[in-house]
Enzyme design. Structure first.
Site, mmCIF file in Angstrom:
data_model
loop_
_atom_site.group_PDB
_atom_site.id
_atom_site.type_symbol
_atom_site.label_atom_id
_atom_site.label_comp_id
_atom_site.label_asym_id
_atom_site.label_seq_id
_atom_site.Cartn_x
_atom_site.Cartn_y
_atom_site.Cartn_z
ATOM 1 N N PRO A 114 -12.609 9.717 47.119
ATOM 2 C CA PRO A 114 -12.732 9.424 48.552
ATOM 3 C C PRO A 114 -13.954 8.535 48.799
ATOM 4 O O PRO A 114 -14.993 8.732 48.162
ATOM 5 C CB PRO A 114 -12.900 10.810 49.191
ATOM 6 C CG PRO A 114 -13.276 11.741 48.093
ATOM 7 C CD PRO A 114 -12.771 11.150 46.826
ATOM 8 N N HIS A 115 -13.800 7.562 49.686
ATOM 9 C CA HIS A 115 -14.928 6.656 49.931
ATOM 10 C C HIS A 115 -14.820 6.065 51.324
ATOM 11 O O HIS A 115 -13.746 6.090 51.946
ATOM 12 C CB HIS A 115 -14.964 5.544 48.880
ATOM 13 C CG HIS A 115 -13.728 4.698 48.835
ATOM 14 N ND1 HIS A 115 -12.640 5.022 48.057
ATOM 15 C CD2 HIS A 115 -13.386 3.571 49.489
ATOM 16 C CE1 HIS A 115 -11.694 4.101 48.222
ATOM 17 N NE2 HIS A 115 -12.120 3.217 49.099
ATOM 18 N N GLY A 116 -15.917 5.528 51.801
ATOM 19 C CA GLY A 116 -15.907 4.917 53.120
ATOM 20 C C GLY A 116 -17.204 4.189 53.390
ATOM 21 O O GLY A 116 -18.168 4.313 52.632
#
Lengths: 149, 161
Positions: A66-68
């Site tokens: 997960p990344h952002g």
């Protein structure tokens, strides 16, 4: 800034206690909050969830990344969570995810962000390494495995 | 012994690379050398992320645009640092694999010295974890200088008249 520079015991949690995707994202962001790496928990969680809504970052073989991007952080942040029991993360192969590498970056550091993600991809190509990390007994052992010490 | 006539500094937006730029400006001023700053938009890594399904197609495009903006911003910043010290800077940005673009520019421009920022403090024995700058350091045909100690380099830069 290499991925390895971001790895420290305070950003590693083993085992994760969550049992579903929404909870594991909250738990990963909480790791950063507890480690003093972020202040605005909600903004970071929102950035991660917005990306997940487009398509799950659950890959094959029990890996999720997960990344952002958010202005709530000023430098690249990594949280590493391990769930030996596996958590349904809507992954590509529909198998439960066990290793969660969560990366959050400010919008003006896309270069280091991309390179850190690429390092994770290379790292998890070793199935033996992934098995060893998943079987680690504590955060200290995880850090030692990643740093190769 | 001849002095460096053409210096290349690799800038990637990290604090370490800005320190490298300050060091390179000092050297260019001292040796009256030409100074080139290079930013590489790492399209190779983005392609790898797309293949690994970490990136979506529109996400890749978004990051590429962000990195183009980063390139201009950081090159402009280094240019301002150079102008303050009376050093003229050639700004270059390219796309591709970071270490290959550095190696190519060194050869193309006959660079005498490559200046890079400090590498990761703790190195893994795992081959998978070497970084692009380190690969460039190993592969370029010219000498390489690794700028360390942000505070000392800043003082050196500040004391430059």
């Amino acid at each position: 800034m290499s991925l390895i520079d971001l790895v420290q015991e305070k950003i590693v949690k083993i085992p994760l206690v969550s049992t579903d995707k929404a909870d594991v994202l909250r738990e990963l962001v909480q790791i950063l909050k507890d480690a003093g790496e972020i202040e605005d928990y909600d903004a970071v969680l929102r950035a991660i969830c917005e990306r997940e809504e487009k398509l799950s970052t659950g890959l094959e073989s029990g890996i999720a990344v997960p990344h952002g991007k958010t202005e709530a952080v000023s430098t690249l942040k990594l949280a590493l969570g391990i769930a030996p029991q596996g958590i349904d993360f809507a992954s590509i192969d529909r198998k439960p995810s066990q290793l969660f590498f969560m990366l959050v970056a400010p919008p003006n550091q896309s270069g280091p962000h991309v390179e850190a993600l690429a390092e994770i991809v290379k790292l998890v190509q070793s199935k033996a390494f992934c098995r060893a990390v998943t079987a680690a007994k504590d955060a200290h052992e995880v850090v030692e495995l990643i740093k190769g010490e | 012994m001849s002095t460096p006539r053409k210096i290349l500094v690799y800038v990637d937006g990290t604090e370490q690379s800005i320190t490298a730029a300050q060091y390179a400006i000092c050297m260019a001023s001292y040796f009256k050398a030409d100074l080139i700053a290079l930013y590489v938009i790492n399209t190779k890594a983005m392609e790898d992320l797309l293949k690994a399904r970490i990136f979506l197609q529109d996400e890749q495009i978004e990051y590429e645009h962000d990195m183009e903006a980063d390139a201009q911003r950081y090159l402009n910043y280094v240019n301002e640092l150079a102008i303050k010290k009376g050093v003229s800077l050639i700004q270059r940005s390219s796309r591709g694999s970071v270490h290959k673009e550095i190696v190519n520019l060194v050869d193309e421009q006959n660079v005498d010295l490559l200046v890079i920022g400090e590498l990761a403090r703790i190195r893994s024995r795992r081959d998978e974890l070497y970084d692009e700058t380190e690969r460039a350091m190993r592969m370029v045909s010219c000498s390489v200088l690794i700028a360390k100690d942000e505070d000392k380099v800043w003082q050196m830069y500040e004391s430059l008249v």
